[in-house]
Design an enzyme around this catalytic site. Structure first.
Site, mmCIF file in Angstrom:
data_model
loop_
_atom_site.group_PDB
_atom_site.id
_atom_site.type_symbol
_atom_site.label_atom_id
_atom_site.label_comp_id
_atom_site.label_asym_id
_atom_site.label_seq_id
_atom_site.Cartn_x
_atom_site.Cartn_y
_atom_site.Cartn_z
ATOM 1 N N ARG A 69 -128.958 2.518 -35.608
ATOM 2 C CA ARG A 69 -128.562 3.463 -36.827
ATOM 3 C C ARG A 69 -129.417 3.565 -37.846
ATOM 4 N NH1 ARG A 69 -125.279 1.897 -41.851
ATOM 5 N NH2 ARG A 69 -124.768 3.940 -42.592
ATOM 6 N N HIS B 233 -127.849 8.858 -46.676
ATOM 7 C CA HIS B 233 -127.741 7.269 -47.338
ATOM 8 C C HIS B 233 -128.553 7.514 -48.621
ATOM 9 C CE1 HIS B 233 -127.806 3.192 -45.627
ATOM 10 N NE2 HIS B 233 -128.043 3.176 -46.888
ATOM 11 N N ASN C 228 -119.018 -1.117 -43.343
ATOM 12 C CA ASN C 228 -120.077 -1.847 -43.817
ATOM 13 C C ASN C 228 -119.248 -3.172 -44.331
ATOM 14 O OD1 ASN C 228 -121.917 -0.069 -42.865
ATOM 15 N ND2 ASN C 228 -122.876 0.540 -44.856
ATOM 16 N N TYR D 25 -119.820 -7.200 -46.163
ATOM 17 C CA TYR D 25 -120.800 -8.348 -46.277
ATOM 18 C C TYR D 25 -119.913 -9.596 -46.650
ATOM 19 C CZ TYR D 25 -124.632 -5.245 -45.745
ATOM 20 O OH TYR D 25 -125.728 -4.148 -45.242
ATOM 21 N N GLU E 51 -122.609 -2.100 -40.616
ATOM 22 C CA GLU E 51 -123.586 -3.033 -41.456
ATOM 23 C C GLU E 51 -122.982 -4.300 -41.712
ATOM 24 O OE1 GLU E 51 -125.376 -1.639 -45.295
ATOM 25 O OE2 GLU E 51 -125.776 0.426 -44.131
HETATM 26 C C1 BG6 Z 1 -125.561 -1.679 -47.958
HETATM 27 C C2 BG6 Z 1 -126.528 -0.425 -47.847
HETATM 28 O O1 BG6 Z 1 -125.092 -1.397 -49.213
HETATM 29 O O2 BG6 Z 1 -126.165 -2.897 -48.005
HETATM 30 C C3 BG6 Z 1 -127.929 -0.788 -47.675
HETATM 31 O O3 BG6 Z 1 -126.127 0.557 -46.979
HETATM 32 C C4 BG6 Z 1 -128.312 -1.970 -48.165
HETATM 33 O O4 BG6 Z 1 -128.771 0.310 -47.578
HETATM 34 C C5 BG6 Z 1 -127.581 -3.325 -47.754
HETATM 35 O O5 BG6 Z 1 -129.708 -2.070 -48.078
HETATM 36 C C6 BG6 Z 1 -127.855 -4.483 -48.571
HETATM 37 O O6 BG6 Z 1 -127.458 -4.507 -49.882
HETATM 38 P P1 BG6 Z 1 -127.713 -5.292 -50.909
HETATM 39 O O7 BG6 Z 1 -126.787 -4.830 -52.060
HETATM 40 O O8 BG6 Z 1 -127.268 -6.748 -50.402
HETATM 41 O O9 BG6 Z 1 -129.243 -5.331 -51.177
#
Ligand code: BG6
Length: 509
Positions: free
Chosen positions: A110, A155, A341, A343, A411
């Site tokens: 991607r 992006h 995405n 995290y 992501e």
């Molecule tokens: C996402 C983005 O928010 O997370 C990426 O799509 C980015 O471009 C990645 O680099 C990591 O984000 P962060 O906020 O942990 O630096």
């Protein structure tokens, strides 16, 4: 021996059923239980990057300035005033990138196109053939390596000229974005199976025009994020419909949008008001974009109600714009899958007066939710909380709220402080998050069809620039050759892809 294996198998089935019972009510309870499982052959595994973060060559071969070029060059926004002028130099070193993809055995890669490389001045619409050729060569080579390109059109790197022309507040941008999408679909469509119209419009609008932490650095938290998101949703729908009517029959690709979201869990799941707050937070974050696209063409009722009541106007108007009935019909159903995405996770409870006073009036205050974390959660070196069960939680949220649409996790990943090659904590993070994804698929029947690590290699992590390392590959930014070196996690991920997850050692033993 055979009996023993059967017994083990039976226990696994019973345990899974129990686990399923517990986790469908609250994913938190599955935190520590590792689950062996293998995903189907056609599940796609990949890694992700973005144009501004890896390409460099910011003013080569006819590319125009974009808002990240301007923001970095302006100074004062990025750590040590670094810029993405060169970064990984993928514009010249893209063959090295493909070598790394091959080494890992990625099924898809991607990356994003730079609008200002392809159409440097969208007000005239003149196409820059050098930019088109760069991507054509790259995409052809990725494809020849047996890897599916997954292409993000946008992006965050808006051509500066469009920012100067009124940004996403000037609706002529819809036609200009449509033209750009048309160039991309017509020139690369025969090679591309997966398209994404936008990466994380929440970040574009909220961090670019609400908090101003990201380019172009505008701080209007009460109004601009809502107005600009409104236009972006229309741009997305326009591009999806263009593909649907003009390109689908020929190329048979899939077009969607990538939304970033935390998992929002009630702080106390036995308190109805916390459960409601978690739902509201999710509707303000992922639902802001997903509800119009995946549900009914409009914002969720809770978002409409809360923005209106916090607008506090005498005539009952709201800072959240309204879609016409024609808009709603146009927007509803403009997806082929769900790009996610993910995290981390937040805990939710209703906001109190002190909290309301502490957030700027606008988007954050409108949702009336106090977001916290559990202080016992482990943290990444850059301070992000590691909560693997949130992956399972958010996938179940999508299953229940968006009709079990096929999901590709576009992501997921973790930073390390110094780009160490022996990145065991990244392996631990990825292992635990992928494991929760496997539980979501095999136990909860979430329709997840792909997973993508952020990121293929250390790159320009926005305001943290090259001080934040998130790659499977280390990049030496002092070396003019920008050598890419595999970290332990790259070779670990290679194994996961080859195994299609985590096969049970007892069953294969
Ligand atoms: C996402 C983005 O928010 O997370 C990426 O799509 C980015 O471009 C990645 O680099 C990591 O984000 P962060 O906020 O942990 O630096």
């Amino acid at each position: 021996m055979l009996h023993f294996k059967r017994l083990v198998l039976l226990s696994i089935v019973v345990l899974s059923a129990l686990l399923c019972f517990v986790t469908t009510t609250d994913q938190r309870n599955s935190t520590n239980a590792f689950y062996y499982g293998v995903l189907p052959e056609n599940f796609t595994w990949g890694a992700s990057t973005a144009a501004y973060q890896i390409e460099g060559a910011w003013n080569e071969d006819g590319k125009s300035e974009n808002i990240w070029d301007r923001f970095c060059h302006e100074g004062g926004h990025i750590v040590m005033n670094l810029t993405g002028d060169v970064t990984c130099d993928s514009y010249h070193k893209w063959r090295d990138d493909i070598t790394t993809m091959n080494e890992i055995g990625l099924k898809h890669y991607r990356f994003s196109l730079s609008w200002s490389r392809i159409v440097p001045d969208p007000t005239t619409g003149v196409v820059n053939e050098a930019g088109v050729n760069f991507y054509l060569n790259f995409i052809t080579a990725v494809k020849q390596a047996g890897i599916e390109p997954m292409v993000t059109l946008f992006h965050w790197d808006l051509p500066q000229i469009l920012e100067d022309n009124g940004s996403w507040g000037n609706e002529t941008i819809i036609k200009q974005y449509q033209h750009y999408a048309d160039v991309a679909f017509s020139r690369f469509g025969h090679l591309v199976k997966y398209w994404l119209t936008f990466n994380e419009p929440w970040v574009t609008t909220w961090m670019g025009y609400g908090t101003g932490q990201y380019a172009p650095g505008t701080k209007q938290p009460a109004t601009l994020p809502y107005l600009y998101a409104h236009t972006i949703i229309k741009c997305h729908a326009t591009a999806w419909r263009l593909y649907d009517t003009t390109y689908r029959a020929r190329f048979n690709g899939m077009v969607s949008i990538t939304l970033n979201t935390n998992f929002y869990a009630p702080k106390n799941s036995s308190k109805p008001e916390d459960v409601e707050a978690a739902e509201r937070a999710a509707q303000f974050m992922v639902g802001w974009f997903a509800h119009p696209i995946y549900v009914d063409g409009d914002y969720s009722q809770v978002m409409k109600d809360y923005v209106r009541r916090n607008t506090n106007s005498t005539d009952g108007s709201s800072r959240l714009p309204t879609f016409t009935d024609t808009d709603k019909l146009f927007i509803k159903g403009t997806f082929d899958y769900f790009g996610l995405n993910h995290y981390t996770t937040s805990l939710c409870e209703p906001s109190d007066a002190a909290h309301q006073a502490s957030v700027p009036k606008g988007y954050l205050g409108d949702m009336e939710v106090k977001l916290t974390v559990d202080p016992t959660w482990p943290k990444s070196p850059s301070g992000s909380y590691i909560v693997p069960w949130g992956m399972r939680g958010i996938l179940n949220f999508i299953r229940t709220h968006y009709n079990n649409t096929p999901v590709i996790v576009t992501e997921n990943g973790l930073s390390d402080p110094n780009g160490t090659l022996n990145d065991q904590f990244r392996i631990q993070y990825l292992r635990s998050y992928i494991d929760e994804l496997i539980k979501a698929v095999l136990i909860d029947k979430c329709n997840v069809i792909g997973y993508t690590v952020w990121t293929l290699m250390d790159n320009f992590e926005w305001t943290s620039a090259i001080t934040k390392k998130m790659g499977l590959y280390y990049v030496d930014f002092d070396d003019p050759q920008r050598r890419r070196v595999a970290k332990q996690s790259a070779m670990w991920y290679k194994r996961v892809i080859a195994d299609r997850g985590f096969p049970d050692p007892v069953l294969i033993g």
